[in-house]
Enzyme design. Sequence first.
Site, PDB file in Angstrom:
ATOM      1  N   PRO A   1       0.792  -1.226   0.000  1.00 36.21           N
ATOM      2  CA  PRO A   1       0.000   0.000   0.000  1.00 36.21           C
ATOM      3  C   PRO A   1       0.827   1.280   0.000  1.00 36.21           C
ATOM      4  CG  PRO A   1      -0.185  -1.146   2.113  1.00 36.21           C
ATOM      5  CD  PRO A   1       0.547  -2.052   1.181  1.00 36.21           C
ATOM      6  N   ASN A   2       0.326   2.214  -0.769  1.00 29.98           N
ATOM      7  CA  ASN A   2       0.836   3.579  -0.880  1.00 29.98           C
ATOM      8  C   ASN A   2       2.144   3.705  -1.658  1.00 29.98           C
ATOM      9  OD1 ASN A   2      -1.321   4.882   0.569  1.00 29.98           O
ATOM     10  ND2 ASN A   2      -0.487   3.905   2.390  1.00 29.98           N
TER      11      ASN A   2
ATOM     12  N   ARG B   1       3.455  11.167  -1.543  1.00 26.81           N
ATOM     13  CA  ARG B   1       3.366  10.838  -0.114  1.00 26.81           C
ATOM     14  C   ARG B   1       4.673  11.173   0.604  1.00 26.81           C
ATOM     15  NH1 ARG B   1       4.053   5.075   2.628  1.00 26.81           N
ATOM     16  NH2 ARG B   1       3.537   5.687   4.746  1.00 26.81           N
TER      17      ARG B   1
ATOM     18  N   TYR C   1      10.187   9.765   1.493  1.00 24.65           N
ATOM     19  CA  TYR C   1      10.206   8.831   0.379  1.00 24.65           C
ATOM     20  C   TYR C   1      10.756   9.416  -0.918  1.00 24.65           C
ATOM     21  CZ  TYR C   1       7.340   6.079   3.521  1.00 24.65           C
ATOM     22  OH  TYR C   1       6.889   5.374   4.608  1.00 24.65           O
TER      23      TYR C   1
ATOM     24  N   ASN D   1       8.196  -5.316  -0.826  1.00 25.86           N
ATOM     25  CA  ASN D   1       8.024  -4.202   0.094  1.00 25.86           C
ATOM     26  C   ASN D   1       6.548  -4.221   0.448  1.00 25.86           C
ATOM     27  OD1 ASN D   1       7.636  -1.822   1.447  1.00 25.86           O
ATOM     28  ND2 ASN D   1       8.802  -0.567   0.014  1.00 25.86           N
TER      29      ASN D   1
ATOM     30  N   ALA E   1       2.974  -0.927   4.774  1.00 28.00           N
ATOM     31  CA  ALA E   1       2.315  -0.981   6.076  1.00 28.00           C
ATOM     32  C   ALA E   1       1.930  -2.396   6.485  1.00 28.00           C
ATOM     33  CB  ALA E   1       1.084  -0.083   6.079  1.00 28.00           C
TER      34      ALA E   1
ATOM     35  N   HIS F   1       3.986  -4.766   9.027  1.00 28.62           N
ATOM     36  CA  HIS F   1       3.859  -4.727  10.476  1.00 28.62           C
ATOM     37  C   HIS F   1       2.576  -5.362  10.998  1.00 28.62           C
ATOM     38  CE1 HIS F   1       6.910  -1.835   9.477  1.00 28.62           C
ATOM     39  NE2 HIS F   1       6.009  -1.107   8.847  1.00 28.62           N
TER      40      HIS F   1
ATOM     41  N   ASP G   1       2.381 -15.947   5.906  1.00 27.93           N
ATOM     42  CA  ASP G   1       1.975 -17.315   5.604  1.00 27.93           C
ATOM     43  C   ASP G   1       2.060 -17.626   4.115  1.00 27.93           C
ATOM     44  OD1 ASP G   1       1.549 -17.823   8.286  1.00 27.93           O
ATOM     45  OD2 ASP G   1      -0.649 -17.697   8.158  1.00 27.93           O
TER      46      ASP G   1
ATOM     47  N   GLU H   1      13.205  -8.774   1.602  1.00 28.51           N
ATOM     48  CA  GLU H   1      12.321  -7.696   2.036  1.00 28.51           C
ATOM     49  C   GLU H   1      13.047  -6.369   1.838  1.00 28.51           C
ATOM     50  OE1 GLU H   1      10.067  -6.451   6.188  1.00 28.51           O
ATOM     51  OE2 GLU H   1      11.837  -7.732   6.288  1.00 28.51           O
TER      52      GLU H   1
ATOM     53  N   HIS I   1      12.630  -1.976   2.176  1.00 30.72           N
ATOM     54  CA  HIS I   1      11.905  -0.786   2.623  1.00 30.72           C
ATOM     55  C   HIS I   1      12.693   0.440   2.190  1.00 30.72           C
ATOM     56  CE1 HIS I   1       9.047  -3.065   4.921  1.00 30.72           C
ATOM     57  NE2 HIS I   1      10.067  -3.808   5.335  1.00 30.72           N
TER      58      HIS I   1
ATOM     59  N   ARG J   1      12.215   4.568  12.800  1.00 33.39           N
ATOM     60  CA  ARG J   1      10.964   5.327  12.764  1.00 33.39           C
ATOM     61  C   ARG J   1      10.102   4.972  13.983  1.00 33.39           C
ATOM     62  NH1 ARG J   1       8.446   5.187   6.978  1.00 33.39           N
ATOM     63  NH2 ARG J   1       7.108   6.697   8.030  1.00 33.39           N
TER      64      ARG J   1
ATOM     65  N   ARG K   1       6.749   0.256  13.668  1.00 31.98           N
ATOM     66  CA  ARG K   1       7.369  -0.162  12.407  1.00 31.98           C
ATOM     67  C   ARG K   1       8.535  -1.127  12.612  1.00 31.98           C
ATOM     68  NH1 ARG K   1       5.095   2.925   8.328  1.00 31.98           N
ATOM     69  NH2 ARG K   1       4.318   4.930   9.014  1.00 31.98           N
TER      70      ARG K   1
END
Length: 143
Positions: free
Chosen positions: A9-10, A17, A22, A73, A76, A79, A86, A97, A99, A106, A110
């Site tokens: 998301p985002n 944003r 970012y 990535n 949100a 977390h 799964d 992963e 970010h 942060r 997070r």
Amino acid sequence: MKISVINGPNINMLGIREPSLYGRQDYAALVGHIERCAARLGVEVTFFQSNSEGDIVTRIQHAYGTCGAIVINAAAYTHTSVAILDALKAVGLPTVEVHLTDINSREDFRRLSYVSMYAEKTICGKGFDGYSEAIVYLAEKYA
């Protein structure tokens, strides 16, 4: 090697944003950055971005049998989503992963990453270059 790059998301709001966190480059710039890195390495990449947890789970499942690895990535959902964890476990693919920001410096919430409970490597705080590092890592280790 074929790598599925999955964004949560985002991420589609890059450049809009919180540009102080970012940056000002948009999602298309991120895709271009990854494509250039993959082309230099002779790696094929597919891209997926969704704001929906279920769609991300489905995309992870789709990677099974079609891709050799995943760069994710989960944003949100990193977390909060046991479902994404799964799904990663279910497909059993090498996973990195990523970010854009350093999630460990942060807000306290997070610092918990369900994705890192499966991912063999986590790259934080390197912006777009974190994706390149993930692609290089996977290409060198699994190609």
